[in-house]
Design a protein around this motif. Structure first.
Motif, PDB file in Angstrom:
ATOM      1  N   LEU A 112      17.908   4.201   1.058  1.00 27.35           N
ATOM      2  CA  LEU A 112      16.505   4.160   1.461  1.00 27.35           C
ATOM      3  C   LEU A 112      15.606   4.389   0.254  1.00 27.35           C
ATOM      4  O   LEU A 112      15.926   5.182  -0.618  1.00 27.35           O
ATOM      5  N   GLU A 113      14.479   3.684   0.212  1.00 31.98           N
ATOM      6  CA  GLU A 113      13.527   3.850  -0.884  1.00 31.98           C
ATOM      7  C   GLU A 113      12.750   5.159  -0.714  1.00 31.98           C
ATOM      8  O   GLU A 113      12.558   5.643   0.403  1.00 31.98           O
ATOM      9  N   ILE A 114      12.276   5.696  -1.837  1.00 34.28           N
ATOM     10  CA  ILE A 114      11.510   6.946  -1.799  1.00 34.28           C
ATOM     11  C   ILE A 114      10.249   6.777  -0.957  1.00 34.28           C
ATOM     12  O   ILE A 114       9.889   7.643  -0.164  1.00 34.28           O
ATOM     13  N   GLY A 115       9.582   5.638  -1.134  1.00 38.31           N
ATOM     14  CA  GLY A 115       8.372   5.382  -0.354  1.00 38.31           C
ATOM     15  C   GLY A 115       8.639   5.358   1.137  1.00 38.31           C
ATOM     16  O   GLY A 115       7.830   5.839   1.942  1.00 38.31           O
ATOM     17  N   ALA A 119       7.175   7.889   3.989  1.00 37.02           N
ATOM     18  CA  ALA A 119       6.496   7.382   5.194  1.00 37.02           C
ATOM     19  C   ALA A 119       7.091   7.994   6.453  1.00 37.02           C
ATOM     20  O   ALA A 119       6.369   8.290   7.411  1.00 37.02           O
ATOM     21  N   TYR A 120       8.412   8.194   6.469  1.00 37.92           N
ATOM     22  CA  TYR A 120       9.043   8.839   7.620  1.00 37.92           C
ATOM     23  C   TYR A 120       8.436  10.233   7.843  1.00 37.92           C
ATOM     24  O   TYR A 120       8.139  10.621   8.976  1.00 37.92           O
ATOM     25  N   LEU A 121       8.272  10.971   6.737  1.00 39.67           N
ATOM     26  CA  LEU A 121       7.811  12.355   6.826  1.00 39.67           C
ATOM     27  C   LEU A 121       6.333  12.478   7.168  1.00 39.67           C
ATOM     28  O   LEU A 121       5.907  13.505   7.687  1.00 39.67           O
ATOM     29  N   SER A 122       5.559  11.463   6.861  1.00 35.20           N
ATOM     30  CA  SER A 122       4.114  11.571   7.082  1.00 35.20           C
ATOM     31  C   SER A 122       3.636  10.623   8.170  1.00 35.20           C
ATOM     32  O   SER A 122       3.331  11.050   9.290  1.00 35.20           O
ATOM     33  N   ALA A 123       3.585   9.327   7.862  1.00 35.15           N
ATOM     34  CA  ALA A 123       2.976   8.366   8.789  1.00 35.15           C
ATOM     35  C   ALA A 123       3.746   8.239  10.099  1.00 35.15           C
ATOM     36  O   ALA A 123       3.161   8.313  11.189  1.00 35.15           O
ATOM     37  N   ASP A 124       5.061   8.064  10.015  1.00 33.79           N
ATOM     38  CA  ASP A 124       5.835   7.777  11.227  1.00 33.79           C
ATOM     39  C   ASP A 124       5.896   8.970  12.175  1.00 33.79           C
ATOM     40  O   ASP A 124       5.647   8.838  13.375  1.00 33.79           O
ATOM     41  N   VAL A 125       6.237  10.128  11.648  1.00 34.07           N
ATOM     42  CA  VAL A 125       6.309  11.308  12.522  1.00 34.07           C
ATOM     43  C   VAL A 125       4.920  11.670  13.035  1.00 34.07           C
ATOM     44  O   VAL A 125       4.757  12.116  14.184  1.00 34.07           O
ATOM     45  N   GLY A 126       3.883  11.440  12.214  1.00 34.38           N
ATOM     46  CA  GLY A 126       2.518  11.684  12.658  1.00 34.38           C
ATOM     47  C   GLY A 126       2.109  10.769  13.793  1.00 34.38           C
ATOM     48  O   GLY A 126       1.464  11.194  14.760  1.00 34.38           O
ATOM     49  N   THR A 127       2.516   9.506  13.711  1.00 30.57           N
ATOM     50  CA  THR A 127       2.202   8.529  14.765  1.00 30.57           C
ATOM     51  C   THR A 127       2.820   8.940  16.090  1.00 30.57           C
ATOM     52  O   THR A 127       2.169   8.896  17.147  1.00 30.57           O
ATOM     53  N   THR A 192       5.250  -2.988   4.341  1.00 26.11           N
ATOM     54  CA  THR A 192       4.486  -3.207   3.109  1.00 26.11           C
ATOM     55  C   THR A 192       4.032  -1.887   2.503  1.00 26.11           C
ATOM     56  O   THR A 192       4.047  -1.704   1.278  1.00 26.11           O
ATOM     57  N   GLN A 193       3.627  -0.941   3.345  1.00 22.96           N
ATOM     58  CA  GLN A 193       3.239   0.379   2.859  1.00 22.96           C
ATOM     59  C   GLN A 193       4.416   1.084   2.184  1.00 22.96           C
ATOM     60  O   GLN A 193       4.248   1.762   1.168  1.00 22.96           O
ATOM     61  N   ASP A 194       5.617   0.939   2.743  1.00 20.45           N
ATOM     62  CA  ASP A 194       6.809   1.531   2.127  1.00 20.45           C
ATOM     63  C   ASP A 194       7.022   0.968   0.722  1.00 20.45           C
ATOM     64  O   ASP A 194       7.296   1.710  -0.228  1.00 20.45           O
ATOM     65  N   SER A 195       6.901  -0.360   0.597  1.00 17.60           N
ATOM     66  CA  SER A 195       7.082  -1.009  -0.708  1.00 17.60           C
ATOM     67  C   SER A 195       6.032  -0.526  -1.699  1.00 17.60           C
ATOM     68  O   SER A 195       6.331  -0.261  -2.867  1.00 17.60           O
ATOM     69  N   TYR A 196       4.804  -0.403  -1.224  1.00 19.70           N
ATOM     70  CA  TYR A 196       3.715   0.049  -2.094  1.00 19.70           C
ATOM     71  C   TYR A 196       3.965   1.482  -2.580  1.00 19.70           C
ATOM     72  O   TYR A 196       3.786   1.787  -3.769  1.00 19.70           O
ATOM     73  N   SER A 197       4.381   2.369  -1.681  1.00 21.71           N
ATOM     74  CA  SER A 197       4.630   3.772  -2.056  1.00 21.71           C
ATOM     75  C   SER A 197       5.755   3.868  -3.075  1.00 21.71           C
ATOM     76  O   SER A 197       5.639   4.591  -4.073  1.00 21.71           O
ATOM     77  N   GLU A 225      -1.181  -7.411  -6.137  1.00 15.26           N
ATOM     78  CA  GLU A 225      -0.568  -8.237  -5.089  1.00 15.26           C
ATOM     79  C   GLU A 225      -0.197  -7.404  -3.872  1.00 15.26           C
ATOM     80  O   GLU A 225      -0.425  -7.812  -2.725  1.00 15.26           O
ATOM     81  N   LEU A 226       0.351  -6.213  -4.122  1.00 10.24           N
ATOM     82  CA  LEU A 226       0.716  -5.331  -3.006  1.00 10.24           C
ATOM     83  C   LEU A 226      -0.525  -4.823  -2.272  1.00 10.24           C
ATOM     84  O   LEU A 226      -0.565  -4.785  -1.041  1.00 10.24           O
ATOM     85  N   VAL A 227      -1.545  -4.423  -3.053  1.00 13.22           N
ATOM     86  CA  VAL A 227      -2.785  -3.932  -2.436  1.00 13.22           C
ATOM     87  C   VAL A 227      -3.437  -5.024  -1.594  1.00 13.22           C
ATOM     88  O   VAL A 227      -3.912  -4.771  -0.482  1.00 13.22           O
TER      89      VAL A 227
END
Length: 581
Positions: A112-115, A119-127, A192-197, A225-227
């Motif tokens: 798994l990528e660091i980004g 995201a698991y720890l912040s965005a996903d669990v928060g959602t 895409t957010q994972d790739s950006y992070s 390009e990512l942004v």
């Protein structure tokens, strides 16, 4: 994934918080009941005003003000506790998931990528937690805010109430139209957010290299390009949400105009008073608000479904202790069973045995092919070979970061596969080229929260050549340090002091002197030799001093050891070794 399945899976994150949920439900119920009574009083106030009944109006106004005050106080209390409960559960789930990452199989977590992990720890669990809290508080709110007004409106005027309810199905139809599109966009957005992070973290960690090779322009282009990709997805999400809001507003606009027209006819015919019309309008707005909130929750379910699938990937990672003990590929018929009471410091038990080891990373073929080695008793043993031949991989397998795909390994007589990972690692100390640095004092960075006295740590620092560096620190060994505040050579000296503080029966050193000057290298090599008098020291090194002083050297080539011996023997008899040294 159906709506009920989403709710069932997401509510798993609320286990253990029954008391918090019950308290929130009570607050929501009280707040909703109070706010549902106010339209009746408001309508009655208007009728008293139009009729000129001043005495009744004053008494009713006092009751209405008291009701509004109570409703506002309870609502404020409910909002506060809802926010606090959400934060508490969110933080607890973050801690739980972080713990799971630490204990998960390294072989799986490395995929798994660091980004993505961030995201698991912040965005996903928060959602998921936000959805759960919203659903718990909203369901009762929606039920009461629908049922109570429904009872009142039919008592006020049945014809107008029946007409108003005809508009509700249109709101649900709007939700159905945009449901699948919402989920598809959310999935692309999260990926895409994972790739950006991951991209951003990698770049920020390597700014010196990027500057030295002057590739800033290319990096900026990739970042742009990512942004832009994220912006386009956010734009699509915004358009979708705007379309939903517009259709809901149009539905509401048509209702409001037709409601006023219908009300006018009823008032002219004497079937409705102005106050009752206002009260009925307030109640119908509550019903429409409830329906729209229900629609929003259902649309949010698409985001939650994406986050649940992503979090399940993390939660389903095997715990390395369980994964290790369940491996059937590793046989241990002729190895000792784990016994915690055994004294592993006894030199007769100091041995490392590897037989027929095969291992390869997914999609890259085998790196180690039927590799075998036997080390018994204290000594300095070096493993040499060309870059990429698998030296560091062998260390990672010895540390149970990866499990053998074939073959048998044992340390101090305890076989991998029948012994807990924690016990295997307790037999070893692993010192890598670039050590991890904690955001803590130099003292804790060396003793790693063990009970080793500070005086001992000072002695180990002196042995590793850190004394002069410590003397320049404002608070000495108690100074808070960061990775950026230490040179590569200082980090390696710290790493060696850490090894002295956590010495074990088998010590693994991976390029420990690569960034040191000649004097420091000589000092630490001599320390390695002294350590090897009482423990097994396995060293991966390309530096001549360490290899020359080794009791035995293993030459790794083609996935197996092709020769072993001392420096003089291998220099004369092994072509690969002669090319390396």
């Amino acid at each position: 994934m159906g709506s009920m399945e989403i709710k069932r899976r997401s509510f798993q994150y609320l286990k253990g918080y029954a008391g918090v949920i019950i308290f929130l439900v009570i607050c929501v119920a009280a707040s909703t009941v109070f706010s549902s009574i106010t339209p009746v009083f408001y309508g009655q106030l208007i009728d008293r005003m139009t009729m000129g009944r001043q005495k009744d109006f004053a008494a009713l106004l006092f009751l209405y003000a008291a009701l509004l005050f109570a409703s506002s106080a309870i609502t404020a209390l409910e909002e506060y506790f809802t926010e606090q409960a959400g934060n508490k559960i969110y933080k607890e789930q973050q801690r739980h998931l972080f713990s799971g990452m630490l204990h998960a199989s390294y072989e799986e977590i490395e995929k798994l990528e660091i980004g993505e992990l961030m995201a698991y720890l912040s965005a996903d669990v928060g959602t998921v937690v936000q959805y759960d809290i919203s659903l718990v508080t909203s369901v009762l709110f929606l039920a009461l805010n629908f049922i109570i007004p429904l009872c009142f409106i039919f008592r006020i005027n049945g014809k107008l109430s029946f007409y108003a309810l005809l508009f509700i199905p249109l709101t649900f139809l709007i939700y159905q139209v945009f449901k699948s599109k919402k989920k598809e966009l959310q999935k692309k957005y999260q990926e895409t957010q994972d790739s950006y992070s991951s991209f951003t973290i990698n770049i920020l960690q390597n700014i010196p290299s990027i500057k030295s090779y002057q590739v800033e322009r290319h990096i900026k282009r990739q970042h742009t390009e990512l942004v832009n990709k994220i912006y386009q997805l956010e734009k699509k999400r915004g358009l979708l949400e705007s379309a939903v809001d517009f259709l809901n507003n149009m539905n509401n606009l048509i209702f409001q105009i037709s409601f006023l027209l219908f009300s006018y006819i009823l008032i002219v015919n004497g079937e409705l008073t102005l106050g009752n019309m206002v009260a009925l309008g307030m109640y119908i707005n509550k019903i429409f608000l409830s329906v729209q909130m229900m629609q929003k929750i259902q649309l949010d379910e698409q985001n939650v479904a994406v986050s649940l699938n992503r979090l399940d990937r993390l939660k389903n990672l095997p715990d390395e202790e369980q994964a290790d003990l369940q491996r059937e590929r590793v046989q241990a018929n002729d190895c000792e069973m784990y016994t915690a009471q055994e004294d592993v410091k006894d030199s007769s038990h100091q041995k490392v045995s590897v037989r027929g080891l095969c291992f390869g990373y997914s999609g890259k073929g085998r790196i180690l092919k039927h590799l075998s080695m036997q080390v018994s008793g204290p000594g300095l043993y070096s493993i040499v070979g060309r870059n990429g031949c698998g030296k560091s991989t062998l260390f990672k397998i010895l540390l149970c970061f990866y499990m053998p795909q074939e073959g048998k390994i044992s340390v101090n007589g305890h076989c991998y596969g029948k012994t807990p990972v924690s016990f295997i690692r307790s037999q070893m100390t692993y010192i890598q080229k670039d050590p991890f640095i904690l955001r803590d004092s130099l003292l804790e960075n060396i003793r790693l929260y063990s009970d080793v006295p500070a005086t001992e740590i000072v002695k180990y620092c002196e042995m590793a050549g850190l004394s002069e560096d410590i003397a320049r620190l404002p608070d000495g060994i108690y100074t808070k340090i960061t990775e950026q505040g230490l040179s590569s050579g200082q980090r390696q000296k710290l790493s060696f002091a850490r090894a002295l503080a956590h010495r074990s029966s088998v010590m693994l050193f991976d390029e420990i002197t690569s960034d040191l000057d000649g004097a420091s290298e000589k000092r630490l090599t001599q320390l390695l030799k002294e350590l090897s008098e009482t423990v097994i020291v396995l060293s991966v090194s390309h530096r001549m001093q360490t290899v020359v002083m080794s009791d035995r050297i293993f030459v790794l080539e083609g996935g197996r050891f092709i020769a072993e011996g001392n420096f003089r023997e291998l220099k004369q008899e092994c072509r690969v070794f002669s090319e390396l040294f």
